[in-house]
Motif scaffolding. Structure first.
Motif, short mmCIF file in Angstrom:
data_model
loop_
_atom_site.label_atom_id
_atom_site.label_comp_id
_atom_site.label_asym_id
_atom_site.label_seq_id
_atom_site.Cartn_x
_atom_site.Cartn_y
_atom_site.Cartn_z
N PHE A 36 0.83 -1.20 0.00
CA PHE A 36 0.00 0.00 0.00
C PHE A 36 0.87 1.26 0.00
N LEU A 37 1.96 1.26 0.79
CA LEU A 37 2.84 2.42 0.83
C LEU A 37 3.50 2.65 -0.53
N ILE A 38 3.95 1.58 -1.20
CA ILE A 38 4.55 1.73 -2.53
C ILE A 38 3.52 2.26 -3.52
N MET A 39 2.28 1.80 -3.42
CA MET A 39 1.22 2.29 -4.29
C MET A 39 1.01 3.79 -4.11
N VAL A 40 1.00 4.26 -2.85
CA VAL A 40 0.82 5.69 -2.58
C VAL A 40 2.00 6.49 -3.11
N LEU A 41 3.22 5.98 -2.91
CA LEU A 41 4.41 6.68 -3.41
C LEU A 41 4.38 6.81 -4.92
N LEU A 42 4.03 5.73 -5.62
CA LEU A 42 3.97 5.79 -7.08
C LEU A 42 2.89 6.73 -7.57
N SER A 43 1.78 6.82 -6.84
CA SER A 43 0.71 7.72 -7.26
C SER A 43 1.09 9.18 -7.11
N LYS A 45 4.22 10.30 -7.82
CA LYS A 45 5.34 10.57 -8.72
C LYS A 45 4.83 11.08 -10.06
N SER A 46 5.73 11.74 -10.78
CA SER A 46 5.40 12.13 -12.15
C SER A 46 5.54 10.92 -13.06
N GLN A 47 5.01 11.05 -14.25
CA GLN A 47 5.08 9.94 -15.20
C GLN A 47 6.52 9.59 -15.52
N ALA A 48 7.40 10.61 -15.63
CA ALA A 48 8.81 10.35 -15.94
C ALA A 48 9.51 9.65 -14.78
N ASP A 49 9.24 10.11 -13.54
CA ASP A 49 9.88 9.48 -12.38
C ASP A 49 9.43 8.05 -12.17
N THR A 50 8.24 7.72 -12.64
CA THR A 50 7.74 6.35 -12.47
C THR A 50 8.64 5.35 -13.18
N ALA A 57 11.35 4.19 -4.10
CA ALA A 57 12.06 5.45 -3.87
C ALA A 57 11.07 6.58 -3.58
N TRP A 58 11.49 7.50 -2.71
CA TRP A 58 10.64 8.65 -2.38
C TRP A 58 10.54 9.57 -3.60
N PRO A 59 9.37 10.10 -3.90
CA PRO A 59 9.22 10.99 -5.08
C PRO A 59 10.13 12.22 -4.97
#
Length: 285
Positions: A36-43, A45-50, A57-59
């Motif tokens: 769940f934490l990884i899902m929130v972090l990815l949400s 992030k920008s499309q490029a950082d994804t 990784a922290w955004p």
């Protein structure tokens, strides 16, 4: 006469014995919370950082634009459809299953055991086997692509497990209460409404939370029986953010995060009632 005192274990060793359990609990918490934490972090992030940074990784910068795009889109319509369908389906399931459970648990009749066996047998029926008949019935009833197309299948497939749980729960209610109600002149329905329905509240809460979580995440019937965004539920909202050749991953995960939040809140506040209801129905007096 000298009495030898048994030495009590020190507080230090009592604390040491709790360490393995605490470590296992912490490990289990990390295993369940990490996705769940990884899902929130990815949400966030920008499309490029994804694509350029690891998932954990922290955004570099917190990008809330995906949540804004989701909330300004048809997400709220999906949310309303899910709330309406799940609320109506759970309410009907609780009412019908509690009536059936009362009859099977406390009303003696010839086919009682056979009917209860059929209810239990319905638990093994695969959902996918019924998709084509239910689709044809929905089209024939002119309910296709409406919220009411989902309520019927949702209630039908929620009834077996609900009746099973509530029947076992109502069998534990003392028979003296039923006899006292009959002496006071209560018929079967009055006995159900005044005695068994209120006393079965822990079991009803358990069944309501269990079915609510399952129906909130239901996908296959919502996909088959609806076709337009105006009547689809939250599990299908993800289609708005993916194309034929690419997907907006942060936006998709923002949808998943917003969809999961109501379930998390309900579970946090309802887990104690759910567990107590299951234990109360499992313990025989």
């Amino acid at each position: 006469m000298n009495v030898q005192r048994v030495p009590r274990p020190s507080r230090f060793w009592a604390t040491v014995r709790r360490v393995p359990g605490a470590l296992l609990t912490l490990i289990w918490l990390l295993v369940t919370a990490l996705p769940f934490l990884i899902m929130v972090l990815l949400s966030l992030k920008s499309q490029a950082d994804t694509y350029s940074t690891p998932a954990w990784a922290w955004p570099r910068t917190l990008d809330w634009s995906h949540y804004a795009a989701v909330l300004h889109g048809p997400f709220l319509g999906y949310l309303w459809n899910s709330v309406f369908v799940v609320a109506v389906s759970v309410a009907l399931t609780l009412f019908l299953s509690s009536l059936a459970a009362f009859a099977l648990a406390r009303l003696p009749f010839r086919l009682n055991g056979l009917l209860f066996g059929l209810v239990v047998a319905c638990l093994i029926v695969p959902v996918h086997v019924t998709l084509i008949p239910i689709y044809l019935m929905t089209r024939a009833a002119h309910l296709y692509d409406t919220a009411f197309a989902l309520i019927g299948p949702y209630v039908a497939f929620s009834l077996p497990i609900s009746i099973f749980i509530l029947t076992e729960f109502m069998r534990q209610i003392p028979r003296e209460l039923q006899e006292a109600a009959q002496i006071d002149g209560c018929g079967p329905f009055a006995t159900y409404a005044r005695i068994f329905f209120p006393l079965a509240r822990p079991g009803l809460v358990t069944v309501g939370i269990y079915n609510g979580i399952n129906l909130w995440n239901e996908f296959i019937f919502a996909y088959v029986l609806t076709s337009t965004p105006g009547h689809r539920t939250l599990p299908l909202a993800i289609f708005d953010f993916q194309g034929q050749y690419s997907s907006d991953i942060p936006a998709v995960l923002a949808v998943v995060t917003l969809t999961a939040l109501p379930l998390i809140v309900v579970y946090i506040f309802g887990q104690e009632r759910m567990v107590s209801g299951l234990m109360a129905g499992a313990i025989k007096g």
